[in-house]
Design an enzyme around this catalytic site. Structure first.
Site, PDB file in Angstrom:
ATOM      1  N   ASP A  77       5.904 -65.297-116.324  1.00  0.00           N
ATOM      2  CA  ASP A  77       6.052 -66.830-115.628  1.00  0.00           C
ATOM      3  C   ASP A  77       4.807 -67.389-115.272  1.00  0.00           C
ATOM      4  OD1 ASP A  77       5.245 -64.936-113.733  1.00  0.00           O
ATOM      5  OD2 ASP A  77       7.173 -65.039-112.513  1.00  0.00           O
ATOM      6  N   SER A  78       4.676 -68.241-114.508  1.00  0.00           N
ATOM      7  CA  SER A  78       3.468 -68.835-114.192  1.00  0.00           C
ATOM      8  C   SER A  78       3.097 -68.647-112.593  1.00  0.00           C
ATOM      9  CB  SER A  78       3.540 -70.549-114.049  1.00  0.00           C
ATOM     10  OG  SER A  78       4.495 -71.004-112.905  1.00  0.00           O
ATOM     11  N   GLY A  79       3.925 -67.727-112.058  1.00  0.00           N
ATOM     12  CA  GLY A  79       3.605 -67.435-110.790  1.00  0.00           C
ATOM     13  C   GLY A  79       4.512 -68.511-109.439  1.00  0.00           C
ATOM     14  N   GLY A  80       4.816 -69.495-109.959  1.00  0.00           N
ATOM     15  CA  GLY A  80       5.368 -70.429-109.146  1.00  0.00           C
ATOM     16  C   GLY A  80       6.579 -70.016-108.523  1.00  0.00           C
ATOM     17  N   PHE A  81       7.515 -69.304-109.102  1.00  0.00           N
ATOM     18  CA  PHE A  81       8.815 -68.812-108.574  1.00  0.00           C
ATOM     19  C   PHE A  81       8.294 -67.864-107.250  1.00  0.00           C
ATOM     20  CE2 PHE A  81      12.322 -65.826-108.072  1.00  0.00           C
ATOM     21  CZ  PHE A  81      13.105 -66.775-107.797  1.00  0.00           C
ATOM     22  N   ASP A 107       5.506 -74.740-112.009  1.00  0.00           N
ATOM     23  CA  ASP A 107       6.337 -75.588-111.387  1.00  0.00           C
ATOM     24  C   ASP A 107       6.728 -75.386-110.217  1.00  0.00           C
ATOM     25  OD1 ASP A 107       7.375 -72.974-112.090  1.00  0.00           O
ATOM     26  OD2 ASP A 107       9.330 -73.846-112.266  1.00  0.00           O
ATOM     27  N   GLN A 111      12.848 -78.718-113.804  1.00  0.00           N
ATOM     28  CA  GLN A 111      13.568 -78.722-112.431  1.00  0.00           C
ATOM     29  C   GLN A 111      14.403 -79.901-112.214  1.00  0.00           C
ATOM     30  OE1 GLN A 111      13.173 -76.359-110.412  1.00  0.00           O
ATOM     31  NE2 GLN A 111      11.543 -74.926-111.400  1.00  0.00           N
ATOM     32  N   GLY A 126      14.656 -73.150-111.548  1.00  0.00           N
ATOM     33  CA  GLY A 126      15.272 -73.805-110.093  1.00  0.00           C
ATOM     34  C   GLY A 126      16.725 -73.278-109.952  1.00  0.00           C
ATOM     35  N   ASP A 167      16.809 -64.040-118.523  1.00  0.00           N
ATOM     36  CA  ASP A 167      15.890 -62.741-117.634  1.00  0.00           C
ATOM     37  C   ASP A 167      16.705 -62.499-116.170  1.00  0.00           C
ATOM     38  OD1 ASP A 167      14.341 -65.003-116.605  1.00  0.00           O
ATOM     39  OD2 ASP A 167      13.818 -63.349-115.376  1.00  0.00           O
ATOM     40  N   CYS A 181      29.457 -46.644-123.816  1.00  0.00           N
ATOM     41  CA  CYS A 181      27.949 -46.776-123.939  1.00  0.00           C
ATOM     42  C   CYS A 181      27.489 -45.681-124.647  1.00  0.00           C
ATOM     43  CB  CYS A 181      27.534 -46.929-122.612  1.00  0.00           C
ATOM     44  SG  CYS A 181      25.630 -47.256-122.637  1.00  0.00           S
ATOM     45  N   CYS A 218      23.961 -44.816-124.630  1.00  0.00           N
ATOM     46  CA  CYS A 218      22.662 -44.855-124.172  1.00  0.00           C
ATOM     47  C   CYS A 218      22.370 -43.256-123.694  1.00  0.00           C
ATOM     48  CB  CYS A 218      22.330 -45.575-123.047  1.00  0.00           C
ATOM     49  SG  CYS A 218      23.024 -44.925-121.489  1.00  0.00           S
ATOM     50  N   CYS A 224      24.478 -41.838-120.868  1.00  0.00           N
ATOM     51  CA  CYS A 224      25.831 -41.939-121.076  1.00  0.00           C
ATOM     52  C   CYS A 224      26.267 -40.702-121.961  1.00  0.00           C
ATOM     53  CB  CYS A 224      26.534 -43.229-121.525  1.00  0.00           C
ATOM     54  SG  CYS A 224      26.527 -44.432-120.157  1.00  0.00           S
ATOM     55  N   HIS A 254      20.377 -47.066-118.552  1.00  0.00           N
ATOM     56  CA  HIS A 254      21.925 -47.556-118.871  1.00  0.00           C
ATOM     57  C   HIS A 254      22.200 -49.101-118.397  1.00  0.00           C
ATOM     58  CE1 HIS A 254      26.131 -48.054-118.777  1.00  0.00           C
ATOM     59  NE2 HIS A 254      25.952 -48.652-117.891  1.00  0.00           N
TER      60      HIS A 254
HETATM   61 ZN   LIG Z   1      25.063 -45.908-120.796  1.00  0.00          ZN
END
Ligand SMILES: [Zn+2]
Length: 376
Positions: A96-100, A150, A196, A223, A273, A311, A313, A316, A342
């Site tokens: 990211d740009s750091g803005g957030f 932004d 935005q 945003g 994300d 699951c 993984c 699990c 998990h």
């Molecule tokens: Zn799992």
């Protein structure tokens, strides 16, 4: 102009507009729609890069420019050959740009048309981010996908303030993009503008239209997840996504709960994300096929079963709920690792199921089933 980033759409759901695609980067291909685990400080907390590749097959992770700029510093990272080398991550990275962070952390800040002055949350030192300097920092990282600076507003905000901020965001995107085109001749690092406009549909539209002029290889919707009701976040994404070019990837930043992933994909979103799977894991909240598990509950103390029977993984496949609860109660480091493994798997697998449904032409049924589950 050719960018190292290339997006190939493999299937589009005729009913919803959801897409399955392949995003080609200088660090490998990414199947979309994709959920990107967050690695704020150059690490997805609790996981080794090998777990991310071998166990989870994550193709891309996020890094946070604000944090990495303050510590260890972009110049140091550049001396190590860039962020991929520094953190030993062979696959794609989005920063990211750091803005957030600047706008969400309570760091003292002053916003001008030239950029934003802020204080480090670590030691109070003043720093200045301009649309150009955030591009320079991310070029030093060598991120596959970089974001423009932004202004991310809180919720709610009055219309005049949102309008002024939107113009600033557009202006910053233009300045950042121009600087990027002058500096990045090889275009190995792609730069995404961010739409935005707070929760005002007309501002979202105006911002998207202005940013399209940059002809970027991808676009983000920012945003959201700033305290507004969830339905409003979806409404804004639903208004904005169709305005963005069909042939380019669309990224909604900072969302969401597992049951929201199919809803965003249905709006034509390709990338997401969120810190939820990793943060919740460390706090003992686990996402499973039968709902959320708060592992500290006494009911799991003698539970021989796996965390999520559906699951596969490592967590699990290997451990009982009782053991996981014991690790959590004893505040053992291993808990964070097993729980994060998990939860990230749950998000990635949800996206893979969504992707398969789009490719098979069964996404509308998938969406209906997901929506009836989230209501129940
Ligand atoms: Zn799992």
């Amino acid at each position: 102009m050719t960018s190292a980033l290339r997006f190939e759409i493999q299937a589009t759901c005729p009913t919803t507009g959801a897409r399955a695609g392949l995003l080609h980067t200088a660090h490998g291909g990414i199947e979309t729609p994709v959920f990107m685990p967050v690695g704020t400080q150059g690490t997805v907390k609790g996981l080794t890069p090998r777990m991310l590749t071998d166990e989870l097959d994550a193709r891309i992770i996020l890094g946070n420019t604000y944090h990495l700029f303050l510590r260890p510093g972009h110049e140091r990272i550049e001396r190590f050959g860039g962020l991929h080398e520094f953190i030993s991550w062979p696959r794609a990275i989005l920063t990211d740009s750091g803005g957030f962070q600047i706008f969400s952390l309570d760091s003292l800040r002053k916003v001008t048309d030239e950029g934003v002055l802020f204080r480090s949350h670590l030691n109070g030192d003043p720093h200045f981010f301009s649309p150009q300097s955030t591009v320079d920092v991310q070029l030093a990282f060598g991120s596959d996908i970089m974001m423009v600076l932004d202004e991310c507003l809180p919720y709610p905000v009055e219309y005049p303030a949102a309008l002024e901020s939107m113009h600033r965001t557009i202006n910053w995107a233009r300045l950042g993009y121009l600087h990027y085109l002058q500096r990045e001749k090889g275009l190995h690092c792609a730069l995404f503008p961010i739409v935005q406009g707070s929760m005002f549909p007309d501002l979202r539209r105006a911002c998207a239209e202005a940013l399209l002029e940059l002809d970027a290889p991808g676009y983000a919707i920012g945003g959201l997840s700033v305290g507004e009701p969830r339905d409003l976040s979806h409404e804004m994404a639903a208004i904005t996504a169709p305005l963005l070019p069909k042939e380019k990837p669309r990224y909604v930043m900072g969302v969401g709960m597992p049951d929201e992933l199919p809803r965003y994909v249905a709006q034509g979103v390709d990338m997401m994300d969120c810190v939820l799977p990793t943060r919740n894991a460390r706090n003992g909240y686990l996402f499973t096929s039968t709902g959320k598990v708060a592992i500290k509950q006494a009911q799991y103390a003698d539970d021989h079963g796996p965390l999520d029977p559906a699951c596969d993984c490592y967590t699990c496949r290997t451990f009982s709920r009782a053991y996981l609860r014991h690790l959590f109660m004893a505040e053992e480091i291993l808990f964070s690792t097993l729980a994060t493994l998990h939860n990230v798997r749950f998000y990635l697998e949800t996206m893979r199921r969504i992707r398969r449904a789009i490719l098979l032409g069964t996404f509308p049924e998938f969406l209906r089933a997901a929506e009836s589950q989230s209501v129940a």
